[in-house]
Motif scaffolding. Structure first.
Motif: not given
Length: 507
Positions: A394-400, A403-407
């Motif tokens: 999901w980081l490589r080419q995030p879709p529009a 809205r946020c990625l958490a880890a």
């Protein structure tokens, strides 16, 4: 007197034990380091005929040479591959053996060849299928070059001179030693055991305890009171990196010392089943297949937060991760704040399952986005622990719509003892494609060193490419702190991370 029989792993022999053996002798013990047949550097047809049974006979011969003197206790130490001939011999001389020490090794099972423990999956497949030079002709497996030992285990802590010597004295591994199944009658199961784990190689007592708590059947024997554990802060070859510390641990193991694991069903539940650290509201839950939606009391399509559990988690673990208090706690917390909270079960049951798990996550996300109660253009993904590697997709080419990625306490690179690994699952390499995607990382101060390194690698890469990464620090918290460390600091870390994620969804 205690007599230690030291059996080394692939490509190596008695020379790797010199410092440790000398220290054992200085402490009043006897130490016999073996160079197994075929690993003396010889070549030719005789070496090609060497198999696991040959090496079991080597260990039996060493046991029998020690005699049966009164008061003598024999401790068998198997490093890496060496645990296979050690177990084979202990199975036939169980009455003679006081303890078996598993030194940064796997847990061989009856009928399974040592090949199953080789960390390089492509090599396992080649040899198992009889393909290539080795499989066709039975030629020994060549030892690693100096810069290739990492493929077989972490070289952390080995001095340069010792690594040079390890390489110079390494010998080809007879192929049949890896292909012949280990045969056990069960007699060795009566012998007390000690596991010595090397944390820089990706193993720790805490991780083993967690897997025992999952209820994995093959690991329940590790909670037997006759089983103890030690942990060394070094790589896969502690006899070269920490010989004095290893000798001390072996002496303590022989004396019956060490950490004991807590069996499932003990007075306190395992860490992953302890209560969530926040009081969160009860909200409606709907289950579709392997996906659960926790629904807020709000009108109209709502943003969603999809919580992705870590692993590997045994397929037989019950309850499954989507019902673990930490995951349900986060999902209910999100629902209480007006978002749809989502938990799911994905297929990360083994290190080879990351591709399948990633597909399960992608399918779950599409199911969630198709739900009319979800705003399909406002979704966040939140990864935990070993699930962190899946974030790379999901980081490589995030879709529009992402809205946020958490880890949270994520593993963001393969650990050293995982061997060669699919480059697809390396978030540090993928983050350069993240663009303006907000990323929220919860970092715990008491993280295992081998996991903390992967987080720092990711943060360094994110700074280099200008990624929008926010770090939420919990300096005194541990991995899985939501159930292990219910402190004010931990609660604030969860609240801060949730505020940030929801802010990106609604802003």
């Amino acid at each position: 007197m205690t007599a230690f029989i030291l059996v080394s792993g692939m490509f190596t022999g008695a020379h790797v034990w010199e410092d440790t053996a000398a220290r054992l002798v200085s402490a009043g013990a006897e130490a016999l380091a073996l160079t197994l047949t075929g690993l003396e550097g010889a070549r030719g047809p005789a070496v090609a005929a060497v198999d696991l049974e040959t090496h079991i006979e080597d260990v039996l011969e060493a046991i029998d040479k020690l005699g049966t003197g009164a008061g003598q206790e024999i401790v068998l130490v198997g490093h890496d591959y060496g645990i296979h001939p050690v177990l084979g011999a202990a199975d036939r001389r169980a009455e003679r053996i006081a303890r078996i020490v598993y030194l940064d090794s796997g847990m061989p099972q009856d009928g399974v060849p040592a090949l199953a423990a080789v960390p390089d999956q492509s090599l396992r497949e080649e040899l198992a299928g009889g393909a290539g030079t080795h499989g066709e002709h039975g030629e020994p497996l060549p030892p690693p070059a100096r810069d290739a030992w990492q493929r077989w285990g972490s070289t952390a802590g080995i001095p340069d001179a010792a690594l040079d010597r390890l390489t110079a004295l390494a010998a080809p591994q007879p192929l049949r030693t890896l292909l012949q199944p280990l045969r056990l009658t069960g007699e060795a199961a009566s012998v007390p055991t000690t596991g010595v784990l090397c944390s820089a190689n990706g193993a720790s007592i805490e991780m083993v305890q967690m897997r025992v708590g999952f209820g994995e059947p093959a690991l329940q024997v590790l909670a037997d009171p006759r089983v103890s554990f030690f942990e060394l802060p070094t790589g896969h070859w502690p006899m070269l990196s920490l010989p004095a510390e290893l000798a001390e641990v072996l002496l303590r193991a022989a004396a019956g010392e060490g950490h004991r694991l807590v069996p499932p069903g003990a007075a306190e539940p395992p860490a992953h089943l302890r209560p969530f650290l926040l009081d969160v509201p009860e909200v409606p839950r709907e289950r579709t297949g392997k996906v659960d939606l926790y629904l807020p009391d709000a009108e109209g399509p709502r943003p969603a937060v999809v919580f992705v559990h870590g692993g590997p988690v045994p397929a037989a673990a019950r309850p499954t991760p989507r019902d673990w208090p930490t995951l349900t706690g986060y999902a209910r917390y999100a629902a209480g704040q007006g978002a749809v909270g989502v938990t799911l079960d994905h297929g990360l049951h083994d290190l080879a399952d990351y591709g399948r798990a990633a597909a399960d996550v992608a399918a779950a996300v599409e199911l969630v986005r198709a739900d009319p109660r979800v705003d399909a253009d406002r979704v966040a993904l939140w990864f935990f622990s070993g699930g962190g590697l899946i974030a790379a997709d999901w980081l490589r080419q995030p879709p529009a719509w992402l809205r946020c990625l958490a880890a949270t306490y994520p593993i963001l690179a393969p650990l050293p003892n995982w061997g060669p690994f699919d480059s697809r699952f390396r978030p540090a390499d993928a983050v350069a494609g993240a663009g303006p995607l907000p990323v929220v990382v919860t970092r715990v101060g008491r993280e295992a060193a081998e996991i903390a390194v992967t987080v720092e690698e990711f943060l360094t890469a994110s700074r280099s490419c200008g990624a929008a990464v926010e770090v939420v620090d919990a300096p005194n918290a541990r991995h899985a702190f939501e159930s292990l460390d219910p402190t004010a600091e931990s609660r604030e870390a969860v609240r801060r991370a949730m505020r940030s994620v929801l802010g990106h969804l609604t802003g």
